[in-house]
Motif scaffolding. Structure first.
Motif, mmCIF file in Angstrom:
data_model
loop_
_atom_site.group_PDB
_atom_site.id
_atom_site.type_symbol
_atom_site.label_atom_id
_atom_site.label_comp_id
_atom_site.label_asym_id
_atom_site.label_seq_id
_atom_site.Cartn_x
_atom_site.Cartn_y
_atom_site.Cartn_z
ATOM 1 N N GLY A 98 56.179 8.264 4.206
ATOM 2 C CA GLY A 98 57.364 9.106 4.293
ATOM 3 C C GLY A 98 57.617 9.891 3.015
ATOM 4 O O GLY A 98 58.439 10.793 2.973
ATOM 5 N N MET A 99 56.890 9.531 1.933
ATOM 6 C CA MET A 99 57.179 10.113 0.627
ATOM 7 C C MET A 99 57.079 11.632 0.615
ATOM 8 O O MET A 99 57.900 12.304 0.005
ATOM 9 C CB MET A 99 56.197 9.509 -0.398
ATOM 10 N N ASP A 101 57.668 13.892 2.815
ATOM 11 C CA ASP A 101 58.819 14.605 3.368
ATOM 12 C C ASP A 101 59.988 14.595 2.396
ATOM 13 O O ASP A 101 60.685 15.583 2.237
ATOM 14 C CB ASP A 101 59.251 13.983 4.700
ATOM 15 N N ARG A 102 60.206 13.431 1.760
ATOM 16 C CA ARG A 102 61.304 13.373 0.799
ATOM 17 C C ARG A 102 61.027 14.321 -0.374
ATOM 18 O O ARG A 102 61.904 15.081 -0.767
ATOM 19 C CB ARG A 102 61.482 11.954 0.274
ATOM 20 N N LEU A 103 59.817 14.267 -0.902
ATOM 21 C CA LEU A 103 59.510 15.098 -2.063
ATOM 22 C C LEU A 103 59.618 16.582 -1.716
ATOM 23 O O LEU A 103 60.097 17.380 -2.504
ATOM 24 C CB LEU A 103 58.104 14.778 -2.587
ATOM 25 N N ARG A 104 59.176 16.917 -0.501
ATOM 26 C CA ARG A 104 59.219 18.332 -0.136
ATOM 27 C C ARG A 104 60.623 18.804 0.190
ATOM 28 O O ARG A 104 60.881 20.004 0.164
ATOM 29 C CB ARG A 104 58.275 18.614 1.028
#
Lengths: 271, 331
Positions: A98-99, A101-104
């Motif tokens: 999921g990382m 999506d959060r970073l983007r």
């Protein structure tokens, strides 16, 4: 928990981007330092190969000097290949978890995420290369370089590792599974074998010579060898060293730039 | 509407030849909770990804916090936060390290990072385990930390994509409490869920999405009124029993179900109150019919879909939150 006040984050400038890059590098380093298995593999395997080439194959290599003088620069390049696998896997895990999506969805530029992984790859390689180098010296590797030679060799190796790390980052972004991402190390590790790393190119069959001579790893190895152990057979010296070094730098910068751009574009596009 | 923080109009999106969104239109007002309710594959996550700038759209338009999600994507990202279906945490890092990283990337002023992270860890009840690696956390703890990560930047619009899928009932309730606190603080929440119960608990308004189209919108009560009421279902031995039950309860027995089946089921409408259910049971007993089994059923997501879309929801991995009582009797 209070969420009443709204902080409007400042416009992202270069300063923010650099701060993000540092944050991401710190993150990748922290995660890498906690992945002890990968660190041990990335160090132990090149050391084993060094010992194997020196004590098993070394005797059969008909050379005027200790084979270890000849082979060590190539072994050091192999380290980059092993490091590449863990870099590619780390990037792939960011992408498939999921990382990403959060970073983007944060005001962070895509390249800073990948840069973090590349910076961590450089630091990891510094450690593994240092260990391999130490073992090489312990079993008889005797570099005869001056300060400038050392600086040049370390600088070129750093450039090479960074280029390979961007290749690994690209593979990590496009790979759909960790296994696929790890496959990058096969490509990167195969190249040193078909170069002047372990045998002089003129001992290869004619049809392979052209490839071995003009692939990116050869000029890097030739330059490092020329800088660190100028006395070994086949080591390039003088003006020839300068031009070989330029070719090596051009390869590293070219590969690094192309794959950094490709990885960033792929990162942005991958859904 | 001037107080709208999310406006989507006619969103279209296809993956290859497969249309996923076919004209989704939605509005989220300031301080409101909107639940996008639908089964797997309805287009919930795709909608969230478009609104949070992660996916380009094929058609339609959307603004978030007043900015266009395509033209001003960078601005949108400064006002939103997304907590996705998959937990976005580094398992090998501690809770503290995870939040500190997100705080820095979210541009929390450097001197406030420590205080802000401590405040959030406290808020989600993880202050005690902040120094432990996330790999040692339970599923519920990870979700809470993930939610905290989404709150760090004090977003104007928070997107939560199926925040409780896979959680046990206790952890789900804990997370709902947290979400209520967040909303009470003034954050507008765009929630997706496949649980009617969750939408009911948290949302001011519910948008029912099915096959890439919003099939119905309204408050939970409005939707439920359209769906109908609770039912007592009786599994019977044969058609003769079914006929006796229907004769005894002519007004509230459903007449649609097939009583010629080997073991027919007849449903009796109820308001779900203890008194009325007791009355029904007494009535059934007085007919002399002994059901093989019976249950009280609240309207479920399946019922909502059956009524409002004309077909059943396909959410095979969703539990049945509406089944409140199940009792088996020896036939």
């Amino acid at each position: 928990m209070t969420t009443t006040t709204t902080t409007t984050p400042r416009l992202a400038g270069l300063r923010d981007a650099l701060a993000d890059a540092a944050t991401m590098a710190g993150r990748s380093l922290r995660l890498a330092s906690r992945d002890l298995d990968a660190m041990i593999t990335a160090t132990a395997v090149p050391v084993m190969i060094l010992l194997m080439f020196t004590f098993v194959f070394g005797g059969a290599m008909a050379m005027d000097i200790d084979y270890i003088q000849y082979a060590t620069p190539g072994i050091i390049l192999l380290c980059a290949g092993f490091g590449a696998a863990s870099t590619a896997v780390a990037v792939e895990q960011d992408m498939s978890g999921g990382m990403v999506d959060r970073l983007r969805s944060l005001p962070t530029r895509p390249w800073t995420v990948l840069f973090g992984h590349v910076a961590a790859a450089l630091a990891k390689n510094l450690v593994t290369t240092g260990v391999v180098f130490g073992v090489a010296v312990a079993i008889g590797f005797r570099p005869s370089a001056g300060v400038l030679g050392w600086l040049g060799a370390v600088g070129l190796l750093t450039l090479f590792v960074a280029a390979i790390a961007w290749v690994a980052a690209f593979f990590g972004v496009i790979a759909r599974t960790p296994d696929a991402a790890a496959a990058v190390s096969f490509v990167v590790m195969f190249l040193p074998y078909v170069s002047s790393a372990f045998v002089p190119v003129d001992t290869l069959p004619t049809w392979l010579r052209g490839f071995a001579q003009h692939q990116p790893v050869t000029p890097v190895i030739e330059t490092v060898r020329g800088l660190l152990v100028p006395g070994t057979p086949g080591a390039v010296v003088g003006d020839q060293l300068g031009s070989t070094a330029l070719v090596a730098i051009a390869w590293c910068v070219g590969i690094g730039a192309v794959f950094a751009a490709a990885a960033t574009v792929a990162f942005r596009r991958r859904r | 509407m001037t107080d709208a923080v999310v406006v989507a109009e006619g969103l279209h999106k296809s993956y290859g030849d497969t249309p996923v969104l076919r004209g989704v239109g939605l509005t989220l007002h300031r301080g409101e909770v909107l639940a996008l309710l639908g089964p797997n594959g309805a287009g919930k996550t795709t909608t969230v990804k478009i609104l949070s700038t992660l996916l380009p759209l094929d058609g339609g338009s959307a603004t978030v916090a007043g900015y266009d999600v395509v033209r001003d994507a960078a601005q949108v990202r400064r006002h939103i936060s997304l907590t996705g279906q998959q937990v976005a945490l580094d398992l090998k890092a501690t809770g503290l390290e995870n939040l500190t990283m997100i705080a820095k990337l979210s541009r929390v002023p450097r001197r406030q990072v420590k205080a802000r992270v401590a405040e959030l860890l406290d808020g989600v009840g993880l202050a005690d385990v902040a120094g432990r690696r996330v790999a040692t956390y339970s599923g519920g703890m990870r979700r809470r930390l993930d939610l905290a990560a989404g709150l760090i930047a004090r977003p104007r619009v928070l997107f939560l994509d199926e925040p409780t899928t896979g959680l046990d009932p206790r952890s789900r309730r804990d997370l709902w409490e947290l979400v209520r606190d967040v909303v009470a603080g003034g954050t507008s929440l765009f929630l997706t869920t496949q649980y009617l119960e969750e939408a009911d608990e948290l949302a001011d308004r519910i948008a029912l999405i099915d096959h890439g189209v919003v099939a119905a919108q309204g408050t939970a009560d409005e939707l439920k009124r359209r769906v109908g009421q609770a039912r007592v279902e009786l599994d019977l031995a044969d058609a003769a029993d079914a006929l006796r039950i229907r004769t005894a309860f002519p007004d509230i027995a459903d007449t649609a179900s097939d009583t010629s089946a080997a073991s027919p089921t007849v449903a009796l409408a109820t308001d779900g109150s203890l008194a009325h259910v007791r009355e029904l049971i007494a009535g059934v007993e007085s007919t002399g019919v002994v059901p093989a089994s019976w249950r009280l059923r609240e309207p479920t997501l399946d019922d909502v879909f059956l009524t409002l879309t004309g077909h059943a929801a396909h959410a095979p991995d969703a539990p049945e939150p509406g089944t409140t009582i199940t009792q088996e009797k020896a036939a």
